[in-house]
Design a protein around this motif. Structure first.
Motif, PDB file in Angstrom:
ATOM      1  N   LEU A 147      17.811   0.461  12.431  1.00 60.07           N
ATOM      2  CA  LEU A 147      17.809   1.440  11.488  1.00 60.07           C
ATOM      3  C   LEU A 147      17.352   2.777  12.052  1.00 60.07           C
ATOM      4  CD1 LEU A 147      16.123  -0.270   8.521  1.00 60.07           C
ATOM      5  CD2 LEU A 147      18.243   0.656   8.411  1.00 60.07           C
ATOM      6  N   HIS A 148      16.471   2.938  12.790  1.00 56.02           N
ATOM      7  CA  HIS A 148      15.842   4.051  13.232  1.00 56.02           C
ATOM      8  C   HIS A 148      16.953   4.817  14.170  1.00 56.02           C
ATOM      9  CE1 HIS A 148      13.744   6.767  16.366  1.00 56.02           C
ATOM     10  NE2 HIS A 148      12.905   7.070  15.077  1.00 56.02           N
ATOM     11  N   ALA A 149      17.835   3.886  15.011  1.00 57.50           N
ATOM     12  CA  ALA A 149      18.880   4.611  15.829  1.00 57.50           C
ATOM     13  C   ALA A 149      20.263   4.819  15.175  1.00 57.50           C
ATOM     14  CB  ALA A 149      19.348   3.535  16.869  1.00 57.50           C
ATOM     15  N   SER A 150      20.289   4.165  14.068  1.00 52.86           N
ATOM     16  CA  SER A 150      21.720   4.440  13.341  1.00 52.86           C
ATOM     17  C   SER A 150      21.779   5.273  12.152  1.00 52.86           C
ATOM     18  CB  SER A 150      22.273   3.089  13.166  1.00 52.86           C
ATOM     19  OG  SER A 150      21.491   2.190  12.200  1.00 52.86           O
ATOM     20  N   ASP A 151      20.450   5.302  11.334  1.00 54.40           N
ATOM     21  CA  ASP A 151      20.567   6.327  10.288  1.00 54.40           C
ATOM     22  C   ASP A 151      19.963   7.576  10.613  1.00 54.40           C
ATOM     23  OD1 ASP A 151      20.069   7.252   7.618  1.00 54.40           O
ATOM     24  OD2 ASP A 151      19.982   5.196   6.856  1.00 54.40           O
ATOM     25  N   SER A 152      20.809   8.663  10.087  1.00 52.02           N
ATOM     26  CA  SER A 152      20.217   9.975  10.482  1.00 52.02           C
ATOM     27  C   SER A 152      19.479  10.540   9.568  1.00 52.02           C
ATOM     28  CB  SER A 152      21.726  10.733  10.660  1.00 52.02           C
ATOM     29  OG  SER A 152      22.478  10.888   9.236  1.00 52.02           O
ATOM     30  N   ARG A 153      19.041   9.855   8.511  1.00 53.61           N
ATOM     31  CA  ARG A 153      18.200  10.551   7.640  1.00 53.61           C
ATOM     32  C   ARG A 153      16.728  10.409   8.055  1.00 53.61           C
ATOM     33  NH1 ARG A 153      20.209   7.159   2.470  1.00 53.61           N
ATOM     34  NH2 ARG A 153      20.035   5.496   4.050  1.00 53.61           N
ATOM     35  N   LYS A 154      16.099  11.463   7.892  1.00 57.65           N
ATOM     36  CA  LYS A 154      14.629  11.588   8.556  1.00 57.65           C
ATOM     37  C   LYS A 154      13.800  10.738   7.575  1.00 57.65           C
ATOM     38  CE  LYS A 154      11.270  14.941   9.954  1.00 57.65           C
ATOM     39  NZ  LYS A 154      10.072  14.211   9.497  1.00 57.65           N
ATOM     40  N   THR A 155      14.006  10.608   6.305  1.00 55.50           N
ATOM     41  CA  THR A 155      12.993   9.742   5.729  1.00 55.50           C
ATOM     42  C   THR A 155      13.180   8.482   6.232  1.00 55.50           C
ATOM     43  OG1 THR A 155      13.389  10.820   3.628  1.00 55.50           O
ATOM     44  CG2 THR A 155      12.493   9.001   3.300  1.00 55.50           C
ATOM     45  N   ILE A 156      14.551   7.843   6.545  1.00 54.68           N
ATOM     46  CA  ILE A 156      14.589   6.438   6.963  1.00 54.68           C
ATOM     47  C   ILE A 156      14.110   6.340   8.301  1.00 54.68           C
ATOM     48  CG2 ILE A 156      16.414   4.577   7.382  1.00 54.68           C
ATOM     49  CD1 ILE A 156      15.974   5.302   4.435  1.00 54.68           C
TER      50      ILE A 156
ATOM     51  N   VAL B 263      20.686  -3.935   7.868  1.00 55.59           N
ATOM     52  CA  VAL B 263      20.629  -2.603   8.153  1.00 55.59           C
ATOM     53  C   VAL B 263      21.684  -1.982   7.334  1.00 55.59           C
ATOM     54  CG1 VAL B 263      21.553  -1.208   9.858  1.00 55.59           C
ATOM     55  CG2 VAL B 263      20.019  -3.042  10.732  1.00 55.59           C
ATOM     56  N   PHE B 264      22.842  -2.568   7.093  1.00 58.78           N
ATOM     57  CA  PHE B 264      23.835  -1.846   6.120  1.00 58.78           C
ATOM     58  C   PHE B 264      23.562  -1.620   4.658  1.00 58.78           C
ATOM     59  CE2 PHE B 264      26.752  -2.358   9.655  1.00 58.78           C
ATOM     60  CZ  PHE B 264      27.501  -1.499   9.681  1.00 58.78           C
TER      61      PHE B 264
ATOM     62  N   SER C 156      17.131  18.242  14.416  1.00 51.12           N
ATOM     63  CA  SER C 156      18.296  17.535  14.647  1.00 51.12           C
ATOM     64  C   SER C 156      18.847  16.460  13.841  1.00 51.12           C
ATOM     65  CB  SER C 156      18.496  17.149  16.003  1.00 51.12           C
ATOM     66  OG  SER C 156      17.805  16.114  16.539  1.00 51.12           O
ATOM     67  N   GLU C 157      17.848  16.183  13.008  1.00 48.81           N
ATOM     68  CA  GLU C 157      17.919  14.910  12.030  1.00 48.81           C
ATOM     69  C   GLU C 157      18.878  15.385  10.915  1.00 48.81           C
ATOM     70  OE1 GLU C 157      17.265  12.075  12.956  1.00 48.81           O
ATOM     71  OE2 GLU C 157      15.336  12.372  14.146  1.00 48.81           O
ATOM     72  N   GLY C 158      19.835  14.317  10.418  1.00 46.06           N
ATOM     73  CA  GLY C 158      20.493  14.483   9.292  1.00 46.06           C
ATOM     74  C   GLY C 158      19.713  14.755   8.012  1.00 46.06           C
TER      75      GLY C 158
ATOM     76  N   ILE D  20      20.369  -1.454   3.656  1.00 45.19           N
ATOM     77  CA  ILE D  20      19.515  -0.077   3.728  1.00 45.19           C
ATOM     78  C   ILE D  20      20.163   1.313   3.809  1.00 45.19           C
ATOM     79  CG2 ILE D  20      17.373   1.262   4.602  1.00 45.19           C
ATOM     80  CD1 ILE D  20      16.341  -1.793   5.132  1.00 45.19           C
ATOM     81  N   MET D  21      21.330   1.188   4.683  1.00 45.93           N
ATOM     82  CA  MET D  21      22.138   2.564   4.864  1.00 45.93           C
ATOM     83  C   MET D  21      22.665   2.770   3.674  1.00 45.93           C
ATOM     84  SD  MET D  21      23.460   1.894   9.001  1.00 45.93           S
ATOM     85  CE  MET D  21      24.109   3.509   8.798  1.00 45.93           C
ATOM     86  N   GLN D  22      23.095   2.058   2.683  1.00 49.71           N
ATOM     87  CA  GLN D  22      23.847   2.199   1.612  1.00 49.71           C
ATOM     88  C   GLN D  22      22.899   2.702   0.373  1.00 49.71           C
ATOM     89  OE1 GLN D  22      25.893  -1.485   1.271  1.00 49.71           O
ATOM     90  NE2 GLN D  22      27.698  -0.956   2.369  1.00 49.71           N
ATOM     91  N   MET D  23      21.584   2.403   0.472  1.00 47.14           N
ATOM     92  CA  MET D  23      20.721   3.023  -0.428  1.00 47.14           C
ATOM     93  C   MET D  23      20.474   4.399  -0.290  1.00 47.14           C
ATOM     94  SD  MET D  23      17.963   0.021  -0.043  1.00 47.14           S
ATOM     95  CE  MET D  23      18.160  -1.728  -0.460  1.00 47.14           C
TER      96      MET D  23
END
Length: 212
Positions: A160-169, A133-134, A207-209, A136-139
């Motif tokens: 990933l869906h819950a913790s990453d605010s980027r809509k693409t992710i 998870v970390f 509301s997504e980042g 991918i969040m760093q990519m």
């Protein structure tokens, strides 16, 4: 004479283990140590018993070998017993608390909300899951979305869906989860987010980042 260790011991600041020969000058009172079963006092003549220390107590090399073998067998048996007790304790712990299996952690993830109550879902995750998870969040968003297509763990996708605010992710995680587990939705998580996505689209808000 020879002094042979029957138990792990220390003389003159040095450690000795079962079967080790102990220099005679390091032992002040061999008779007492022999009486306590710590050492064996043997003659240097393998075929002749020579009384040493306490009258009537002496050993040939053959007898010492037997004593050492017996002591080693007893030590091995004790070790095996402790190992069996440890394995039994681990088995009981696993039955009482299955969450300790494979070093999995339970992570609470927020789901849908009715305005007053927020639905929480506990997701099991191993250290490897959390590391992924970390990673991918760093990519950046595009690299992360591409890496998600190789993920086979639904728990990683949910986190990933819950913790990453980027809509693409989020979209990539949801799409991969739908592809892998179309009939295995987890309430309050990835596929349960369709309603929230539809509501957001209807009101024209987002509301997504932002993707990075």
């Amino acid at each position: 004479m020879k002094l042979i260790a029957k138990k792990p011991c220390s003389f003159g600041g040095k450690q000795f283990f079962i079967g080790n020969e102990i220099p005679a000058e390091l032992v002040a009172d061999p008779t007492t140590q022999e009486r306590f079963g710590i050492i064996a006092v043997v003659s240097t003549d393998d075929d002749k018993k020579v009384p040493v220390g306490k009258p009537g107590i002496s050993y040939t090399q053959e007898e010492v070998d037997g004593i050492v073998a017996e002591a080693v067998s007893a030590a091995v048996a004790e070790l095996e017993k402790k190992q069996e007790e440890l394995q039994q304790a681990v088995a009981e712990l696993t039955q009482i608390n299955p969450d300790v299996y494979d070093e999995a952690f339970m992570i609470s993830v927020k789901g849908a909300s009715d305005g007053e109550n927020v639905q929480m879902t506990s997701i099991p995750a191993t250290p490897e899951d959390i590391q992924k998870v970390f990673e991918i969040m760093q990519m950046n968003a595009d690299e992360g979305a591409k890496a998600i297509t190789d993920i086979k763990s639904e728990n990683v996708l949910i986190l990933l869906h819950a913790s990453d605010s980027r809509k693409t992710i989020k979209d990539a995680a949801k799409k991969q989860a739908d592809n892998l587990f179309p009939d295995d939705a987890v309430p309050g998580t990835i596929r349960d987010s369709n309603a929230a996505t539809s509501d957001t689209a209807a009101t024209g808000t987002n509301s997504e980042g932002a993707d990075a």
